[in-house]
Each structure stands twice: as structure tokens, then as C-alpha cells.
Design a protein around this motif. Structure first.
Motif, PDB file in Angstrom:
ATOM      1  N   VAL A  10       0.971  -1.066  -0.053  1.00  0.00           N
ATOM      2  CA  VAL A  10      -0.112  -0.195   0.119  1.00  0.00           C
ATOM      3  C   VAL A  10       1.054   1.206   0.130  1.00  0.00           C
ATOM      4  O   VAL A  10       0.731   2.277  -0.700  1.00  0.00           O
ATOM      5  N   LEU A  14       1.209   4.151  -3.009  1.00  0.00           N
ATOM      6  CA  LEU A  14       0.872   5.695  -2.580  1.00  0.00           C
ATOM      7  C   LEU A  14       1.924   6.424  -2.849  1.00  0.00           C
ATOM      8  O   LEU A  14       1.953   7.433  -3.319  1.00  0.00           O
ATOM      9  N   LEU A 346      -7.400   6.055   0.460  1.00  0.00           N
ATOM     10  CA  LEU A 346      -6.191   5.943   0.747  1.00  0.00           C
ATOM     11  C   LEU A 346      -5.107   6.476  -0.604  1.00  0.00           C
ATOM     12  O   LEU A 346      -4.176   6.864  -0.357  1.00  0.00           O
ATOM     13  N   HIS A 362      -3.544  13.736   4.049  1.00  0.00           N
ATOM     14  CA  HIS A 362      -3.808  12.556   4.591  1.00  0.00           C
ATOM     15  C   HIS A 362      -5.114  12.519   5.491  1.00  0.00           C
ATOM     16  O   HIS A 362      -4.983  13.639   6.285  1.00  0.00           O
ATOM     17  N   PHE A 385      -8.496  -3.370   5.296  1.00  0.00           N
ATOM     18  CA  PHE A 385      -9.122  -2.291   5.814  1.00  0.00           C
ATOM     19  C   PHE A 385     -10.427  -2.562   6.123  1.00  0.00           C
ATOM     20  O   PHE A 385     -11.561  -2.773   5.061  1.00  0.00           O
TER      21      PHE A 385
END
Length: 439
Positions: A10, A14, A346, A362, A385
Motif C-alpha cells: 500500500v 501511494l 487511500l 492524509h 481495511f
């Protein structure tokens, strides 16, 4: 683009997205158009606010000595020398034994030291008690009656001092401020008609799937309503963007390429949902992979979209790259409703906030204790999640619904995402977890 790998974490995905996103160029906008935009430069105050001593009440401007000892039984009787209204011309001077009727916001006239509210007086009717205090001083020519004041006032009572809000040269707003209604009001109050900002990003959201029908239409066999484009367009607006929702595109690569080419003219960022896995009708993957090899919807010179598998649940299949002559960023999200929304939170939301020029892109995070009747299970080597409700006062989080990526009803009641790390396969009730606050 980063080198090809089998699976991305992840954080790696990102980081790759944000490394490719640059804040939009600043522009000068009129105040009404700047709402929701991010300020580029510090703004200093050119003039003090308020720019002059003024009254905070409707009443009478007086000298303190003239009303000292005033009471209901022994009111001070003052000669009214005129009216002072907000925005009026030169105010009359208040001498001994005199008062000027004054309105809220009007400048304190010369000679006056305080304002007595109209409720402390007889309203200037000239009536009242037979016994009165009459300060020394003759009534001037042209006086407009008398007022009886029933209470004393201290110096500067009910007077807003010049510069009591901000002084000339003070910092009004710092660069990086998001301009909401109070900030727009302050800019107007200090005389700024325009301001230099980064514009709100234009985000085009489109969903794919021949089975999708728009809400309000009648469902046929095997059809479902298009919820993703509505949810993601709303999420883009919530993040600060101008969102343009495109009706669902059928599972045809040529149609999708044509739609994307048409939409590029109004896009700073494109978001697609659906068609990114390995099925026979994964049209986004087919269309954008093909376009990367020519100059259709794809971009040359290192452009194109790369499709990846992420070590996360939900949201394993993802695509990211740039398309078109301006190398417009595109994020391709999975089609299941929960997968697409979690992916937006995300990856897309931080991209939008980066385009806006914000420093903190964020969602806020917190640590919370799991409140549940049974343990949570999570797949090995994947960051999971889960949806939940967060109680800030108790410091707890409670799961909502199951882990299925189609459970949109559970998502609608969640205000947090529970984060289960890759190395954790079981979370016992009472354990502490990180939560992403999305409510």
C-alpha cells in the motif's frame, strides 16, 4: 514510472502516486471564485480593523464626567448635538454637557469618551424624573433636544478600539490556508478583491460496466445501479475538487478510449472504477494498456497506465499512470463498491489534496481499542481495511458489516477504517488498532 514488480505494498503504491503528482499552477481569482482554494502567498493587513474607534451599541456618545453618578432618581441631562450614523460624514464634536446619538458601527465623535446604550436612557424623549443632574455647559445653537442618562459609564465603554481586530502589517492569512467563508470575509474586510490561489482540481470520475444502469431507470435482468461514480464524485468534492461524473461506459475498449479522450480537456485528474482485474471484460485494463502503445488516450514519453496487484484487502487490483498529451494522472480503481471507496480514500484523496497544494494530504488517524464480540481474522501478507464506527471519547472502534467488498450498506454507516497490518492474521477484542477517520 517505477519498475515492474509482482506485488506492491500500500505504501509503495501511494508513494509512487504522490511522487508523480505536482500542485496545480497558481492563478489570480476573484474572491467569490476562490472559495475552497488554497492560498499561495501570505496575506498581510494593509489597514487596521476596525479602521477607527466605533460604537458597539446603539446609544449616545458621551463624556465620562458628564454621566458620573447618574441614576434613575438623578439622571444626567445632556444636550443632544446631532446624530452619528455608520458611513455618515464628519461627526459633531461632543463638548461638556453634550451627547451625540450614535448607531452601531459609527465612529466615536471627537470629545466623546464612551457610549451609553439607549437602554440606559429615556431614548431622548426629554421626559423623565423631575430631579435631574445638569452638567455645566451651555446648549449649543442648533441642538436637537435632550437625553436623560440613568447610569454612569466608564471610559471606552461600548467602544470598539481602532485595530482591536487586527493591526496594519499583521499576518491576516498564511500561505496554505484553505479559503472558507470566514477567510473570504476577512479578505474582503481588508480590501482584497482578488487573491492568488491554487485552483480546485478538476476530477473526472467514470465507471465502466455494461451491467450498470443509472439511478432512476428501470433495472433489467442482470443489471445493477451505478453507485460508484456517484460515491466517488461526491468523495472528490468532499476532498476539495470540482468533480465531473461521467455516466457508465459499456465494456468496450474503443468506447472507453473515446470517452477518456473527450474528458481530458476538463481533467486535472481522472478516476475510473471497474475493469482493472484479469477477467475477459476488464475494459479499463484493455483500453489503457493498448492506448499506452499509441498516442490515443495514452501519453508518449513515459506516459501510460501500469496495472498492479497490491497487498491489501479490499482493493487488490489497481492502476496508475498518466494519459494524453498533458500527461494527466489517472487512477484506475476496482469495481466493487467498498474496494473503490477504500481505494479512493487511500490513494485518490491524497492525490487531490496534493494537486491543491496542501501540506497535509492524509486523513487523520488514531489508535483505538477493538470493541467486538469475537476476534477479527485477516489474510496473511495483506493489509486489511475494515469498516467501523469510532468513539473518540471511549477510544474504541466497532466493526460494521463484514469484510466483503460489495457491502456498501455497511460502508454507509462507517466513519472509520480499521487497519489490520500485513503481519497480523487475528485481532482479539480489546486489542489496539490504528484507524483512519473518514467521517
Amino acid at each position: 514510472m517505477s519498475t515492474v514488480r509482482t506485488t506492491w505494498s500500500v505504501d509503495e503504491h501511494l508513494d509512487d502516486v504522490l511522487a508523480s503528482i505536482r500542485p496545480l499552477d497558481p492563478i489570480e481569482l476573484q474572491l467569490p471564485d476562490a472559495q475552497g482554494c488554497v492560498l499561495v502567498d501570505d496575506v498581510t493587513v494593509p489597514v487596521a480593523l476596525p479602521p477607527f474607534d466605533n460604537s458597539s451599541m446603539d446609544g449616545y456618545a458621551v463624556r465620562v464626567a458628564d454621566v458620573a453618578g447618574a441614576s434613575e432618581e438623578f439622571p444626567a441631562v445632556l444636550t443632544v448635538v446631532g446624530d452619528v450614523a455608520a458611513g455618515s460624514g464628519e461627526p459633531p464634536e461632543v463638548g461638556p454637557g453634550q451627547a451625540a446619538r450614535i448607531m452601531t458601527g459609527a465612529p466615536l465623535p471627537p470629545g466623546a469618551e464612551a457610549v451609553v446604550p439607549v437602554e440606559w436612557t429615556d431614548g431622548g424623549s426629554g421626559g423623565g424624573a423631575a430631579t435631574t443632574m445638569r452638567p455645566a455647559g451651555a446648549a449649543p445653537e442648533g441642538a436637537s433636544g435632550e437625553v436623560r442618562v440613568h447610569r454612569p459609564a466608564e471610559a471606552r465603554a461600548h467602544v470598539r478600539a481602532r485595530g482591536s481586530d487586527v493591526q496594519a502589517g499583521d499576518l491576516a492569512l498564511a500561505a496554505g490556508t484553505v479559503l472558507g467563508p470566514p477567510q473570504i470575509g476577512l479578505l474582503a474586510a481588508i480590501g482584497r478583491g482578488t487573491v492568488r490561489v491554487r485552483p480546485r482540481p478538476r476530477v473526472v470520475v467514470l465507471s465502466t460496466g455494461s451491467e450498470l444502469v443509472q439511478p432512476g431507470e428501470v433495472l433489467g435482468p442482470g443489471q445493477i445501479y451505478d453507485s460508484n461514480s456517484y460515491a466517488l464524485a461526491a468523495a472528490a468534492r468532499d476532498a476539495g475538487a470540482l468533480a465531473y461524473r461521467v455516466g457508465a461506459v459499456t465494456d468496450d475498449a474503443d468506447s472507453l478510449r473515446a470517452t477518456i479522450e473527450d474528458q481530458l480537456v476538463r481533467a486535472d485528474l481522472m478516476v475510473t472504477t471497474g475493469g482493472v482485474s484479469v477477467g475477459a471484460y476488464d475494459v479499463v485494463k484493455e483500453a489503457l494498456s493498448a492506448s499506452a502503445e499509441n498516442d490515443g488516450a495514452g501519453g508518449g514519453g513515459g506516459g501510460g497506465v501500469e496495472f498492479r496487484k497490491l497487498a491489501m484487502q479490499p482493493g487488490k487490483p489497481q492502476g496508475f499512470g498518466t494519459i494524453g498529451p498533458d500527461h494527466t494522472p489517472l487512477l484506475a480503481l476496482p469495481g466493487n463498491p467498498v474496494s473503490s471507496y477504500v481505494s479512493f480514500e487511500l490513494f485518490v484523496r491524497p492525490a487531490i489534496r496534493t494537486l491543491m497544494g496542501l501540506r497535509d494530504v492524509h486523513r487523520p488517524r488514531a489508535r483505538a481499542v477493538l470493541s467486538a464480540d469475537k476476534p477479527l481474522s485477516s489474510p496473511a501478507d495483506k493489509r486489511q481495511f475494515l469498516r467501523g464506527t469510532y468513539d473518540a471519547e471511549a477510544g474504541t472502534v466497532t466493526p460494521v458489516g463484514g469484510a466483503g467488498s460489495h457491502l456498501i450498506a455497511a460502508l454507509a454507516h462507517a466513519d472509520a477504517l480499521l487497519v489490520v497490518p500485513e503481519d497480523t492474521t487475528r485481532v482479539e477484542p480489546g486489542s489496539e488498532l490504528e484507524v483512519v477517520l473518514i467521517g
